[in-house]
Design a protein around this motif. Structure first.
Motif, PDB file in Angstrom:
ATOM      1  N   UNK A 184      -6.974  -7.567 -11.393  1.00  0.00           N
ATOM      2  CA  UNK A 184      -7.097  -8.200 -10.083  1.00  0.00           C
ATOM      3  C   UNK A 184      -7.304  -7.083  -9.069  1.00  0.00           C
ATOM      4  N   UNK A 185      -8.397  -7.129  -8.335  1.00  0.00           N
ATOM      5  CA  UNK A 185      -8.697  -6.107  -7.320  1.00  0.00           C
ATOM      6  C   UNK A 185      -8.158  -6.564  -5.975  1.00  0.00           C
ATOM      7  N   UNK A 186      -7.349  -5.697  -5.350  1.00  0.00           N
ATOM      8  CA  UNK A 186      -6.752  -6.042  -4.061  1.00  0.00           C
ATOM      9  C   UNK A 186      -6.991  -4.916  -3.063  1.00  0.00           C
ATOM     10  N   UNK A 187      -7.589  -5.251  -1.931  1.00  0.00           N
ATOM     11  CA  UNK A 187      -7.751  -4.321  -0.819  1.00  0.00           C
ATOM     12  C   UNK A 187      -6.974  -4.917   0.341  1.00  0.00           C
ATOM     13  N   UNK A 201      -1.168  -8.123 -17.139  1.00  0.00           N
ATOM     14  CA  UNK A 201      -2.284  -8.092 -16.196  1.00  0.00           C
ATOM     15  C   UNK A 201      -2.077  -6.896 -15.278  1.00  0.00           C
ATOM     16  N   UNK A 202      -3.169  -6.406 -14.683  1.00  0.00           N
ATOM     17  CA  UNK A 202      -3.099  -5.287 -13.743  1.00  0.00           C
ATOM     18  C   UNK A 202      -3.596  -5.746 -12.385  1.00  0.00           C
ATOM     19  N   UNK A 203      -2.850  -5.399 -11.348  1.00  0.00           N
ATOM     20  CA  UNK A 203      -3.316  -5.560  -9.969  1.00  0.00           C
ATOM     21  C   UNK A 203      -3.587  -4.163  -9.438  1.00  0.00           C
ATOM     22  N   UNK A 204      -4.863  -3.845  -9.256  1.00  0.00           N
ATOM     23  CA  UNK A 204      -5.256  -2.553  -8.694  1.00  0.00           C
ATOM     24  C   UNK A 204      -5.320  -2.731  -7.182  1.00  0.00           C
ATOM     25  N   UNK A 205      -4.491  -1.970  -6.474  1.00  0.00           N
ATOM     26  CA  UNK A 205      -4.327  -2.158  -5.030  1.00  0.00           C
ATOM     27  C   UNK A 205      -4.749  -0.901  -4.286  1.00  0.00           C
ATOM     28  N   UNK A 206      -5.651  -1.087  -3.329  1.00  0.00           N
ATOM     29  CA  UNK A 206      -6.007   0.009  -2.426  1.00  0.00           C
ATOM     30  C   UNK A 206      -5.691  -0.440  -1.012  1.00  0.00           C
ATOM     31  N   UNK A 257     -12.858  -0.976  -0.336  1.00  0.00           N
ATOM     32  CA  UNK A 257     -13.382  -1.765  -1.461  1.00  0.00           C
ATOM     33  C   UNK A 257     -14.325  -0.926  -2.326  1.00  0.00           C
ATOM     34  N   UNK A 258     -15.195  -0.158  -1.689  1.00  0.00           N
ATOM     35  CA  UNK A 258     -16.117   0.708  -2.425  1.00  0.00           C
ATOM     36  C   UNK A 258     -15.355   1.750  -3.235  1.00  0.00           C
ATOM     37  N   UNK A 259     -14.327   2.323  -2.652  1.00  0.00           N
ATOM     38  CA  UNK A 259     -13.514   3.318  -3.339  1.00  0.00           C
ATOM     39  C   UNK A 259     -12.821   2.701  -4.554  1.00  0.00           C
ATOM     40  N   UNK A 260     -12.243   1.515  -4.357  1.00  0.00           N
ATOM     41  CA  UNK A 260     -11.565   0.826  -5.457  1.00  0.00           C
ATOM     42  C   UNK A 260     -12.559   0.494  -6.570  1.00  0.00           C
ATOM     43  N   UNK A 261     -13.725  -0.008  -6.202  1.00  0.00           N
ATOM     44  CA  UNK A 261     -14.748  -0.334  -7.203  1.00  0.00           C
ATOM     45  C   UNK A 261     -15.161   0.906  -7.997  1.00  0.00           C
ATOM     46  N   UNK A 262     -15.296   2.045  -7.316  1.00  0.00           N
ATOM     47  CA  UNK A 262     -15.700   3.279  -7.992  1.00  0.00           C
ATOM     48  C   UNK A 262     -14.638   3.743  -8.988  1.00  0.00           C
ATOM     49  N   UNK A 322      -6.284   5.149  -4.590  1.00  0.00           N
ATOM     50  CA  UNK A 322      -6.796   5.661  -3.318  1.00  0.00           C
ATOM     51  C   UNK A 322      -8.073   6.486  -3.475  1.00  0.00           C
ATOM     52  N   UNK A 323      -8.651   6.478  -4.653  1.00  0.00           N
ATOM     53  CA  UNK A 323      -9.886   7.216  -4.879  1.00  0.00           C
ATOM     54  C   UNK A 323      -9.682   8.634  -5.369  1.00  0.00           C
TER      55      UNK A 323
END
Length: 116
Positions: free
Chosen positions: A88-91, A36-41, A66-71, A14-15
């Protein structure tokens, strides 16, 4: 080893500094277990006493998430704790607790930070 045989770790982001620590831990755990990791925001339209506020369009809230997750992912990558872990990036729109439970339904592990 196929992707189906590999483990999957879902981590809530969540940043916050706490979620950054949770992501770093999940990356180290994934590196140690070949997972594997799924990063979920999750994001949701804020409400006031049950009424939805529509001052900010959902697309803008999703873009901010998405910007928060990328940061947070960039900060974790800078530490290079687990450079070879697939992430894996998930918003996802929805209440964070519901989103994380749904995302982790077939995962081996769910990692979240603390809220102080």
């Amino acid at each position: 080893m196929s992707d189906r045989d590999r483990g999957r770790i879902v981590v809530g982001v969540d940043g916050s500094p706490s979620s950054t620590k949770a992501l770093r831990w999940a990356l180290r755990q994934a590196a140690a277990t070949n997972a594997r990791v799924s990063a979920v925001q999750a994001w949701q339209t804020p409400g006031v006493y049950g009424t939805v506020i529509t001052l900010v369009p959902g697309e803008e809230l999703a873009a901010a998430a998405r910007e928060s997750l990328d940061a947070v992912l960039a900060a974790a990558d800078a530490d290079a704790d687990a450079p070879d872990v697939e992430v894996d990036r998930r918003v996802v729109g929805g209440h964070p607790a519901r989103v994380l439970l749904e995302e982790a339904e077939d995962a081996d592990l769910l990692v979240v930070g603390s809220r102080g």
